[in-house]
Design a protein around this motif. Sequence first.
Motif, PDB file in Angstrom:
ATOM      1  N   SER A 166      17.807 -10.030  -0.373  1.00 12.54           N
ATOM      2  CA  SER A 166      16.888 -10.748  -1.260  1.00 12.54           C
ATOM      3  C   SER A 166      16.879 -10.109  -2.646  1.00 12.54           C
ATOM      4  CB  SER A 166      15.470 -10.752  -0.688  1.00 12.54           C
ATOM      5  OG  SER A 166      14.555 -11.284  -1.630  1.00 12.54           O
ATOM      6  N   SER A 167      17.380 -10.846  -3.629  1.00  9.02           N
ATOM      7  CA  SER A 167      17.384 -10.318  -5.001  1.00  9.02           C
ATOM      8  C   SER A 167      15.963 -10.191  -5.538  1.00  9.02           C
ATOM      9  CB  SER A 167      18.223 -11.213  -5.908  1.00  9.02           C
ATOM     10  OG  SER A 167      17.776 -12.558  -5.873  1.00  9.02           O
ATOM     11  N   ALA A 168      15.021 -11.017  -5.041  1.00  7.28           N
ATOM     12  CA  ALA A 168      13.625 -10.914  -5.484  1.00  7.28           C
ATOM     13  C   ALA A 168      13.014  -9.594  -5.025  1.00  7.28           C
ATOM     14  CB  ALA A 168      12.817 -12.092  -4.940  1.00  7.28           C
ATOM     15  N   VAL A 169      13.254  -9.225  -3.769  1.00  7.91           N
ATOM     16  CA  VAL A 169      12.758  -7.950  -3.249  1.00  7.91           C
ATOM     17  C   VAL A 169      13.395  -6.793  -4.019  1.00  7.91           C
ATOM     18  CG1 VAL A 169      12.745  -6.421  -1.238  1.00  7.91           C
ATOM     19  CG2 VAL A 169      12.234  -8.854  -0.951  1.00  7.91           C
ATOM     20  N   GLN A 170      14.701  -6.856  -4.203  1.00  6.05           N
ATOM     21  CA  GLN A 170      15.406  -5.768  -4.867  1.00  6.05           C
ATOM     22  C   GLN A 170      14.971  -5.610  -6.324  1.00  6.05           C
ATOM     23  OE1 GLN A 170      19.482  -6.868  -4.149  1.00  6.05           O
ATOM     24  NE2 GLN A 170      19.417  -6.252  -1.990  1.00  6.05           N
ATOM     25  N   LYS A 171      14.798  -6.716  -7.027  1.00  3.13           N
ATOM     26  CA  LYS A 171      14.377  -6.636  -8.430  1.00  3.13           C
ATOM     27  C   LYS A 171      12.963  -6.062  -8.535  1.00  3.13           C
ATOM     28  CE  LYS A 171      16.297  -7.751 -11.545  1.00  3.13           C
ATOM     29  NZ  LYS A 171      17.096  -6.975 -12.537  1.00  3.13           N
ATOM     30  N   SER A 172      12.096  -6.396  -7.588  1.00  2.11           N
ATOM     31  CA  SER A 172      10.743  -5.837  -7.601  1.00  2.11           C
ATOM     32  C   SER A 172      10.780  -4.324  -7.467  1.00  2.11           C
ATOM     33  CB  SER A 172       9.916  -6.454  -6.461  1.00  2.11           C
ATOM     34  OG  SER A 172       9.802  -7.857  -6.610  1.00  2.11           O
ATOM     35  N   TRP A 173      11.655  -3.837  -6.584  1.00  2.53           N
ATOM     36  CA  TRP A 173      11.819  -2.389  -6.435  1.00  2.53           C
ATOM     37  C   TRP A 173      12.397  -1.775  -7.700  1.00  2.53           C
ATOM     38  CZ3 TRP A 173       9.583   0.614  -3.076  1.00  2.53           C
ATOM     39  CH2 TRP A 173       9.266   0.151  -1.805  1.00  2.53           C
ATOM     40  N   ASP A 174      13.390  -2.428  -8.291  1.00  2.00           N
ATOM     41  CA  ASP A 174      13.994  -1.898  -9.520  1.00  2.00           C
ATOM     42  C   ASP A 174      12.937  -1.664 -10.588  1.00  2.00           C
ATOM     43  OD1 ASP A 174      16.468  -2.128  -8.322  1.00  2.00           O
ATOM     44  OD2 ASP A 174      17.044  -3.953  -9.391  1.00  2.00           O
ATOM     45  N   ASN A 175      12.081  -2.650 -10.782  1.00  2.00           N
ATOM     46  CA  ASN A 175      11.070  -2.556 -11.835  1.00  2.00           C
ATOM     47  C   ASN A 175       9.984  -1.549 -11.485  1.00  2.00           C
ATOM     48  OD1 ASN A 175      12.161  -4.353 -13.756  1.00  2.00           O
ATOM     49  ND2 ASN A 175      11.448  -6.114 -12.565  1.00  2.00           N
ATOM     50  N   PHE A 176       9.746  -1.362 -10.201  1.00  2.00           N
ATOM     51  CA  PHE A 176       8.799  -0.322  -9.785  1.00  2.00           C
ATOM     52  C   PHE A 176       9.354   1.051 -10.127  1.00  2.00           C
ATOM     53  CE2 PHE A 176       7.031   2.702  -6.720  1.00  2.00           C
ATOM     54  CZ  PHE A 176       5.669   2.486  -6.891  1.00  2.00           C
ATOM     55  N   TRP A 177      10.617   1.311  -9.760  1.00  2.00           N
ATOM     56  CA  TRP A 177      11.207   2.614 -10.049  1.00  2.00           C
ATOM     57  C   TRP A 177      11.330   2.848 -11.552  1.00  2.00           C
ATOM     58  CZ3 TRP A 177      10.037   4.790  -5.984  1.00  2.00           C
ATOM     59  CH2 TRP A 177      10.366   4.323  -4.723  1.00  2.00           C
ATOM     60  N   ALA A 220      15.717   1.508  -2.156  1.00  2.00           N
ATOM     61  CA  ALA A 220      16.424   1.803  -3.396  1.00  2.00           C
ATOM     62  C   ALA A 220      16.490   0.650  -4.390  1.00  2.00           C
ATOM     63  CB  ALA A 220      17.845   2.268  -3.083  1.00  2.00           C
ATOM     64  N   GLY A 221      16.258  -0.594  -3.951  1.00  2.00           N
ATOM     65  CA  GLY A 221      16.371  -1.725  -4.869  1.00  2.00           C
ATOM     66  C   GLY A 221      17.788  -2.263  -4.936  1.00  2.00           C
ATOM     67  N   THR A 222      18.182  -2.778  -6.106  1.00  2.00           N
ATOM     68  CA  THR A 222      19.487  -3.425  -6.245  1.00  2.00           C
ATOM     69  C   THR A 222      20.639  -2.498  -5.902  1.00  2.00           C
ATOM     70  OG1 THR A 222      18.583  -4.875  -7.959  1.00  2.00           O
ATOM     71  CG2 THR A 222      20.970  -4.701  -7.842  1.00  2.00           C
ATOM     72  N   ASP A 223      20.487  -1.201  -6.149  1.00  2.00           N
ATOM     73  CA  ASP A 223      21.558  -0.247  -5.833  1.00  2.00           C
ATOM     74  C   ASP A 223      21.933  -0.273  -4.360  1.00  2.00           C
ATOM     75  OD1 ASP A 223      21.726   0.523  -8.442  1.00  2.00           O
ATOM     76  OD2 ASP A 223      20.660   2.426  -8.186  1.00  2.00           O
ATOM     77  N   ALA A 224      21.012  -0.755  -3.507  1.00  2.00           N
ATOM     78  CA  ALA A 224      21.293  -0.797  -2.072  1.00  2.00           C
ATOM     79  C   ALA A 224      22.416  -1.771  -1.739  1.00  2.00           C
ATOM     80  CB  ALA A 224      20.026  -1.172  -1.297  1.00  2.00           C
ATOM     81  N   LYS A 225      22.741  -2.671  -2.670  1.00  2.00           N
ATOM     82  CA  LYS A 225      23.859  -3.584  -2.422  1.00  2.00           C
ATOM     83  C   LYS A 225      25.160  -2.814  -2.213  1.00  2.00           C
ATOM     84  CE  LYS A 225      22.122  -7.639  -4.911  1.00  2.00           C
ATOM     85  NZ  LYS A 225      22.320  -8.543  -6.077  1.00  2.00           N
ATOM     86  N   MET A 226      25.234  -1.616  -2.750  1.00  2.00           N
ATOM     87  CA  MET A 226      26.432  -0.794  -2.577  1.00  2.00           C
ATOM     88  C   MET A 226      26.486  -0.150  -1.200  1.00  2.00           C
ATOM     89  SD  MET A 226      26.695   1.137  -6.275  1.00  2.00           S
ATOM     90  CE  MET A 226      25.068   1.907  -6.142  1.00  2.00           C
TER      91      MET A 226
END
Length: 539
Positions: A166-177, A220-226
């Motif tokens: 989910s890009s929505a979940v990941q982006k929320s984490w990105d902005n939190f960090w 980790a957010g979007t970085d978890a895609k790796m």
Amino acid sequence: MKRIYYLVFISLGLLIGACQEVEKDIAIDINATRLHIEDRLFIDHHGRQVLLNGVNLVNKKPEEGYIGPEGVEEFRSFRKWGFNVIRLGVIWDGLEPEPGVYNEEYLKKIDEQVKWAEDNNLFVFLDMHQDLFSVKFSDGAPEWATLDEGEEHITGAVWSDSYLISSAVQKSWDNFWANKPVSDGMGVQDHYADAVQHLAKRYADNPTVIGFDIMNEPFAGTDAKMFMPVLFSAYAKVVSEKTNEEVSAMDVAKMWENTGNRYEALQLVNDKESFAKVMDAVYELNSVFEKGVLQSFYQKVADAVREVSQDKMLFFNHSYFCNSGVYTALKPFKLSNGEVDRNVVYAAHGYDLLVDTDNLSDSSDDRLELIFERINESGQRMNVPVLIGEWGALGHETPGRTELAHRNLSLFEKYLFNNTYWAYHKGTEQYSYFKYGVIRPFPSEIAGTLLSYKYNIKANSFSCKWQEKAEVKAPTRIYIPVFENVSTNSVKILPESDAYKFVKNDEGKGGYLVIQPQGQEQVREVKFTILPNCEATMD
């Protein structure tokens, strides 16, 4: 057969009460039992080691105000079942519904639960709980703190798959960090730290609340895609080597799309060596997250709490990926003077990759051993106590779940882990795994240092060994769910002593085997025969 054995046991006259007086429990003044940490152990005001053993109590439903139907009767049952600690969930959305505005009604309900815990001699640590970051996707952050930038939310075969897709979940984490500002101009992470500090102020002088679990399973957010391509590639390599057949990362990814195929895939990494190779493949990626933004965030919240409380324990969880066997790279926090904060607890979670699937009962013993072995090693490296904050998630009445509970708990015995089972909800007590697994005999307080203990279900035996300290005057207490299941003729204490008694709970069919210390530095041991809990466990 067990029932016949149970009746024979009774007929032989070996029951508690035949040769020992069963006394009523004496209430403990929890206000005098403030816990502290010494040498990676929880110590009470008597100088005894306390082995924390309890459950999670978390309500994730906004329509219920994040407070479940469990009331004072459930808290009485927790005590009756031998628990001494509750990991009590706090949902950020319930705590801070608007930026900088704290929900006093919600806090009063938490106060009520804390009071019920105090009345029943239960410690509490408050868990800042989240799943998929936000109430928009599951539970946790309020909508005002969910900075998803309009990205799409996607669900998978298992609820937690949304972390990965989910890009929505990941982006929320990105902005939190990144501590991106919310509507009032203040950083979203700063708001979170202030919210935890608000809790710390409220309970600073309450000895029942021993501390705060800073964040549930940070991601980790979007970085978890790796992460997943690396995991799938490592898995493909291991399987190709084992089967001499070429398997690609794409083949593995396709298998992972549904839980049935996922189960089949995991059968090929049931051994520790193979599973370790897969988990180790993402250590470097995960360590960048943990050593970077996660460690910084934890330090920020720790600083906020230490401004208002020096003695509350700070419980910290590793990242989401460490739940299943990746080593954590985290370190303890530091105090303002630069010294290591020793009043912290590694509150690790441990789940086999089959968690939340129908095949959970088939969890691999080797995979479980690897997970908890690494958690133990990490606790030693950081020189902090270990409490398994979540384990099990055993669900409903399903074949094999009681045995799985025993398999987990045998590892906790091996490593002398403290633990809180995930999770209790009203009615959980009806399930066999809870009645005959989670509820079990264990050493609750030790007049010295616990060396080992073992509840051997197959051999119908319990044993416990500890290094008794000369200066400790309070007794060792062993919780026993059902007194009728213990053969008093089999109780053997070394060095030999008749200074022990069975002390009954106010309610229920069990209580504590209370063993008086002998006032000298020595190794002591107790052994006795105990039947499985059978039908007598629950009232």
